[in-house]
Design a protein around this motif. Structure first.
Motif, short mmCIF file in Angstrom:
data_model
loop_
_atom_site.label_atom_id
_atom_site.label_comp_id
_atom_site.label_asym_id
_atom_site.label_seq_id
_atom_site.Cartn_x
_atom_site.Cartn_y
_atom_site.Cartn_z
N ALA A 57 -11.38 7.41 -7.63
CA ALA A 57 -11.02 8.54 -6.83
C ALA A 57 -9.95 9.09 -7.48
CB ALA A 57 -10.60 8.14 -5.49
N LYS B 1 -16.23 0.51 -6.59
CA LYS B 1 -15.78 1.65 -5.97
C LYS B 1 -14.17 1.59 -5.78
CE LYS B 1 -16.03 4.66 -1.95
NZ LYS B 1 -16.75 4.99 -0.71
N MET C 221 -10.92 3.42 -4.66
CA MET C 221 -10.26 4.58 -3.99
C MET C 221 -9.01 4.91 -4.52
SD MET C 221 -11.69 3.50 0.04
CE MET C 221 -13.32 2.86 0.41
N SER C 222 -8.61 6.21 -3.66
CA SER C 222 -7.33 6.79 -4.10
C SER C 222 -6.00 5.94 -4.31
CB SER C 222 -7.00 7.92 -3.21
OG SER C 222 -6.80 7.49 -2.09
N THR D 153 -15.30 -3.26 -4.03
CA THR D 153 -14.62 -2.07 -3.38
C THR D 153 -13.03 -2.28 -3.22
OG1 THR D 153 -16.65 -1.41 -2.21
CG2 THR D 153 -14.64 -0.25 -1.27
N PHE E 236 -9.68 -0.43 -1.70
CA PHE E 236 -9.13 0.59 -0.95
C PHE E 236 -7.81 1.03 -1.23
CE2 PHE E 236 -12.57 -1.37 1.39
CZ PHE E 236 -13.01 -0.34 2.48
N PRO E 237 -7.66 2.22 -0.61
CA PRO E 237 -6.17 2.79 -1.08
C PRO E 237 -5.10 2.00 -1.19
CG PRO E 237 -7.38 4.34 0.05
CD PRO E 237 -8.22 3.00 0.49
N GLU F 248 -6.73 -2.28 1.98
CA GLU F 248 -5.52 -1.34 1.67
C GLU F 248 -4.44 -2.17 1.34
OE1 GLU F 248 -8.14 0.95 4.45
OE2 GLU F 248 -7.23 -1.12 4.40
#
Length: 255
Positions: free
Chosen positions: A21, A37, A39-40, A55, A57-58, A88
């Motif tokens: 991202a 994945k 994320m930002s 995955t 997370f931000p 996160e």
């Protein structure tokens, strides 16, 4: 799949079908497998070795240098397996000269704000609750559940299939198959619900329960209690695991 607003060092190795991202930072000396994945605002720094299907997370920071003043820039790694959910603001530091690597296994859930310090070893299929902090060189065996805001002292060992109460802090080892809770933390029975969910037979659960009755309720010291366990409890891998865990404990087990 890769945002033009992400920074990826040209020497980083990125697998197939990886989503990256905006505002992700990926450093040199990084290896990322397939189907991840990211994320930002995730930072993946030098020394990261990431498997497949994870995955992030931000705000997660993977493979930052250790928060250890003895660290002198050694070439170390932070290794993450497959199919983990890294929520996160999770931070996973890389290793030091002590072990050379920090390891997180596969199929784990690390909730928001978890910190995994240098040279830690987290097994597989663990759930680690929000804001739990693990000091350097801790070990968590497979299938452990550590609730939120738990503080783990350096070098502690947590056994498989345990459940640790939220807000606990401890500086001794927590043997397998038990619930650890109260303040100060103590043995609070075996994790019957967790064991049943994982298919342990009633007979095996009863043998585990009887083992801990001897260890914690017989009034014997640990050495004599383990002798009694060996004499009275039918041998099987699970009972041997308990015995070996306690015999090899460097910090002693919780009371």
């Amino acid at each position: 799949m890769i945002s033009p607003l992400a920074y990826i060092h040209p020497e980083a190795q990125i697998g197939e079908n990886v989503e990256i991202a905006p505002f992700v930072f990926i450093d040199k000396n990084v290896v990322i497998g397939n189907n991840n994945k990211i994320m930002s605002n995730v930072s993946i720094l030098s020394g990261a070795r990431i498997g497949n299907g994870n995955t992030f997370f931000p705000g997660a920071v993977i493979s930052a240098i250790p928060q250890d003043l003895k660290f002198k820039g050694e070439d170390t790694t932070a290794e993450i397996g497959d199919n983990n959910l890294i929520r996160e603001n999770v931070t996973i530091n890389r290793g030091t000269a002590a072990k050379g690597k920090t390891i997180v296994g596969s199929n784990n859930l690390l909730m928001e704000g978890v910190h995994v310090a240098h040279d830690a070893l987290v097994g597989s299929r663990c759930i680690i609750g929000n804001s739990t902090k693990m000091a350097g060189e801790i070990v968590i065996d497979d299938n452990a559940i550590v609730s939120a805001a738990v503080l783990m002292h350096q070098f502690c060992h947590v056994g498989s299939y345990v459940m640790i109460q939220g807000g606990s802090r401890f500086s001794k080892d927590i043997p397998p198959y038990i619930i650890a809770g109260r303040d100060p933390i103590t043995y609070s029975g075996i994790n019957i619900v967790g064991l049943r969910r994982h298919g342990f037979s009633n007979e095996l659960i009863e043998n585990i329960h009887n083992t801990y009755r001897i260890i914690y309720q017989s009034g014997l010291n640990i050495k004599d209690a383990l002798v009694k366990v060996k004499e009275e409890i039918p041998a099987c891998p699970e009972i041997e695991y308990i015995i070996n865990f306690i015999e090899n404990s460097q910090r002693g087990i919780i009371k």
